[in-house]
Design an enzyme around this catalytic site. Structure first.
Site, short mmCIF file in Angstrom:
data_model
loop_
_atom_site.label_atom_id
_atom_site.label_comp_id
_atom_site.label_asym_id
_atom_site.label_seq_id
_atom_site.Cartn_x
_atom_site.Cartn_y
_atom_site.Cartn_z
N CYS A 328 0.68 -8.34 -2.00
CA CYS A 328 1.92 -7.30 -2.03
C CYS A 328 1.69 -6.04 -1.76
O CYS A 328 1.09 -5.96 -0.63
CB CYS A 328 2.35 -7.59 -3.48
SG CYS A 328 4.12 -7.02 -3.84
N THR A 329 1.93 -5.00 -2.67
CA THR A 329 1.77 -3.62 -2.43
C THR A 329 0.16 -3.08 -2.28
O THR A 329 -0.08 -2.51 -1.59
CB THR A 329 2.05 -2.77 -3.59
OG1 THR A 329 1.74 -3.22 -4.73
CG2 THR A 329 3.71 -2.88 -3.58
#
Length: 626
Positions: A328-329
């Site tokens: 994800c991030t």
């Protein structure tokens, strides 16, 4: 007779206790209600009202669409009324038998046994369908505004469901009569306890939080913290094989969540599985920032996060390169780091793996609904006042993406059925929020979701270096998932096309969590894979074949080509770099939930009920958190 009198006495006593509890909590409740509305929230609400007003004006001005929608709606309502009337008069035929309803809100047979409640259910479903269709057919509206109106229309319709209210839910009415109203009293108790535990604001409890402890039954894979600074702790996991691959694995989890989703329990732990395959595994544990971290920037997350731990790993393993995995991030930051090092001529990655990661933000998924230039400006103004974004606000936003599963089902269960939520490790993790530093968060939102500059050569610069994703030549493995509502697989595909090195793109089943945390033993979901990329995601999809099983096995077969030779196992803390503390470390244990003094019988302190003490070791597709 005596038993009936005793029951009445107990209920009266319970009701008296509830009134006392409500009286005790009036101060915190009134304090919460009296708080001024944050500027960001007020501007967002006003903008949303303006969007709905524009939608109504445009829809009312489109007579053709209005007439078509109204005709279809009235046809369905008349058909429903006709069936309902025949049932009341005993004239129903085989054609009037209740149709199978797949909506799980109405799975109870009680909805079909009584024509009245069947009418309520079907009229709601018909109305919801046509309202959604009408909004989707609005013409001439800005696309982002239209998506926002469609989203909040669905939110309003979810809230209006008859399954959410006692008078219109036959299952709840039956339970109330069977328990003599005890479920309502217990529900009121649960509601007040949830308010009490969160400083006057309601936070619906989704799992039995007292059933879990990080390091005891969550994040239990053995290891040591071998490095730490203001932003990270670096965990090195203990080997389970006598020999390991020479190239270590570094995992960069999302900094908007805690890392232990990848080490949630022994059966579903990606960390343990990698260790058992013979990898030396390192995990970044991000700090849960407070006001003292307000000045930490996105650049700091790269320099003090990724680059600092790469140097630490090199000192420990004597290996310059790692196989890096970003989730994800964490994957977005990993791509940024790889491009930064490539621009400086440093070759630090044997392979790169991106799990549910956006690099090109042109298709931001449903999160884009909450983020436009005006909203982000207001958010930034608010978070800069305290120095960080409260992670609980972000968690509520994620929950709104799936209101039936993550809001209303628990409100009904806890407050109307009077039941306590069962222990569920994934939902505990989902509720264990993390803050984000103001400067880092502001830079991230502005340069990704708003301006989408990371995809452009030199679109951003960090530490004086222009970032160009096209400079990345290390072999890359991209995992996206079919049902991910946070990172659309088509958006992840666009990021894969920016890489200049060889790329393997995989589309797994399920969503943002269950599709990633999918151990081979479960034999679930399956995946599609190809070597190389097509010109667009849809063409790629047509050229791939479905494979059974977990993508983990496919990844291992791919990554072993870049893992180096087998060497003697590495025991954390045994060399010159001494261990700081045992895994999972102290950073991950910092919780945002303030510890308020609760009543002696608060549900926070109630023991886990009999029969509900087993922690679920699987990740059901419909119950995954994000």
């Amino acid at each position: 007779m005596a038993g009936e009198k005793e029951q009445k006495t107990q209920k009266f006593s319970k009701l008296s206790d509830l009134m006392i509890k409500f009286s005790d909590k009036q101060k915190s409740l009134m304090s919460t209600l009296a708080k001024p509305v944050k500027q960001a929230e007020l501007k967002k609400d006003l903008a949303l009202l303006a969007d709905f007003a524009e939608m109504m004006v445009r829809l009312s001005g489109d007579s053709g669409t209005m007439i078509s929608v109204q005709q279809d709606y009235m046809t369905d309502l008349l058909s429903l009324s006709d069936r309902f009337g025949r049932k009341l008069m005993g004239l129903s035929s085989d054609e009037d038998k209740p149709q199978k309803v797949t909506d799980k809100r109405f799975k109870s047979e009680e909805w079909s046994r009584n024509p009245f409640f069947e009418f309520i259910r079907d009229s709601y479903l018909i109305s919801s369908k046509h309202i959604n269709q009408a909004v989707s057919q609005v013409k001439g509206m800005d696309e982002k505004k239209k998506r926002r109106v469609e989203f909040f229309t669905r939110q309003l319709l979810e809230a209006a469901s008859p399954s959410n209210y006692l008078p219109t839910n036959p299952e709840l009415l039956k339970l109330t009569f069977e328990t003599g109203g005890d479920n309502i009293l217990e529900g009121m108790d649960n509601l007040l306890n949830d308010v009490n535990c969160h400083d006057g604001t309601l936070s619906i409890k989704m799992t039995a939080t007292h059933a879990f402890e990080i390091g005891k039954n969550l994040a239990t894979t053995k290891g040591k913290v071998v490095f730490q600074n203001d932003l990270v702790q670096l965990i090195q996991y203990s080997p389970t094989t006598e020999e390991v691959y020479s190239v270590p694995v570094l995992i960069s989890p999302p900094w908007i969540n805690k890392f232990y989703i990848l080490d949630i329990n022994e059966q579903s732990s990606l960390v343990k599985w990698l260790v058992d395959q013979g990898y030396t595994v390192f995990m970044i544990s991000w700090v849960n920032p407070g006001s003292q971290h307000a000045d930490k920037t996105f650049e700091d997350y790269m320099l003090e996060g990724h680059l600092a731990v790469l140097d630490a790993i090199e000192k420990i393993t004597k290996q310059k390169k790692v196989s890096a995995i970003g989730y994800c991030t964490g994957g977005t930051l990993l791509a940024t780091t790889a491009a930064y090092l490539a621009a400086k001529g440093e070759d630090r990655f044997a392979s790169l793996t991106y799990m549910a990661t956006l690099i090109d933000f042109s298709e931001p998924g449903e999160l884009g609904i909450f983020l436009d230039e005006h909203q982000v400006k207001s958010i930034v103004e608010d978070v800069e006042q305290v120095g960080y974004l409260d992670g609980r606000h972000l968690a509520k936003t994620f929950n709104m993406l799936r209101p039936t599963d993550l809001i209303w089902s628990y409100a009904v269960n806890n407050y109307l059925k009077g039941q306590e939520p069962v222990p569920f490790d994934i939902l505990y993790w989902n509720s264990d929020s993390t803050n984000l530093p103001a400067k880092m968060y502001s830079f991230y939102l502005q340069n990704t979701y708003i301006e989408n500059r990371l995809k452009d050569p030199g679109g951003i610069s960090l530490n004086g270096v222009a970032i160009d994703i096209r400079n990345i030549t290390a072999p890359a493995y991209f995992l996206a998932t079919e049902e991910d509502h946070i990172v659309l697989w088509q958006g992840a595909y666009k990021g894969a096309m920016l890489h200049s090195g060889p790329v393997r793109f995989v589309r797994g089943g399920s969503g943002h969590v269950a599709g990633v945390v999918n151990p081979p033993a479960k034999k679930k979901y399956g995946y599609r894979v190809s070597v190389g990329l097509a010109d667009d995601p849809h063409t790629w999809l047509e050229q791939t074949a479905f494979r059974e099983g977990s993508w983990w096995l496919d990844w291992h077969e791919w990554n072993v080509q870049h893992a180096g030779e087998r060497v003697k196992k590495r025991v954390p803390g045994s060399g010159k770099i001494k261990a700081v503390e045992d895994a999972p470390g102290s950073y991950v244990k910092h919780s945002l939930e303030k510890k308020y003094k609760c009543r002696e019988n608060c549900s926070c302190k109630k023991p886990v009920r009999s029969g509900l003490t087993q922690i679920q070791s699987h990740v059901p597709q419909k119950n995954t958190a994000r």
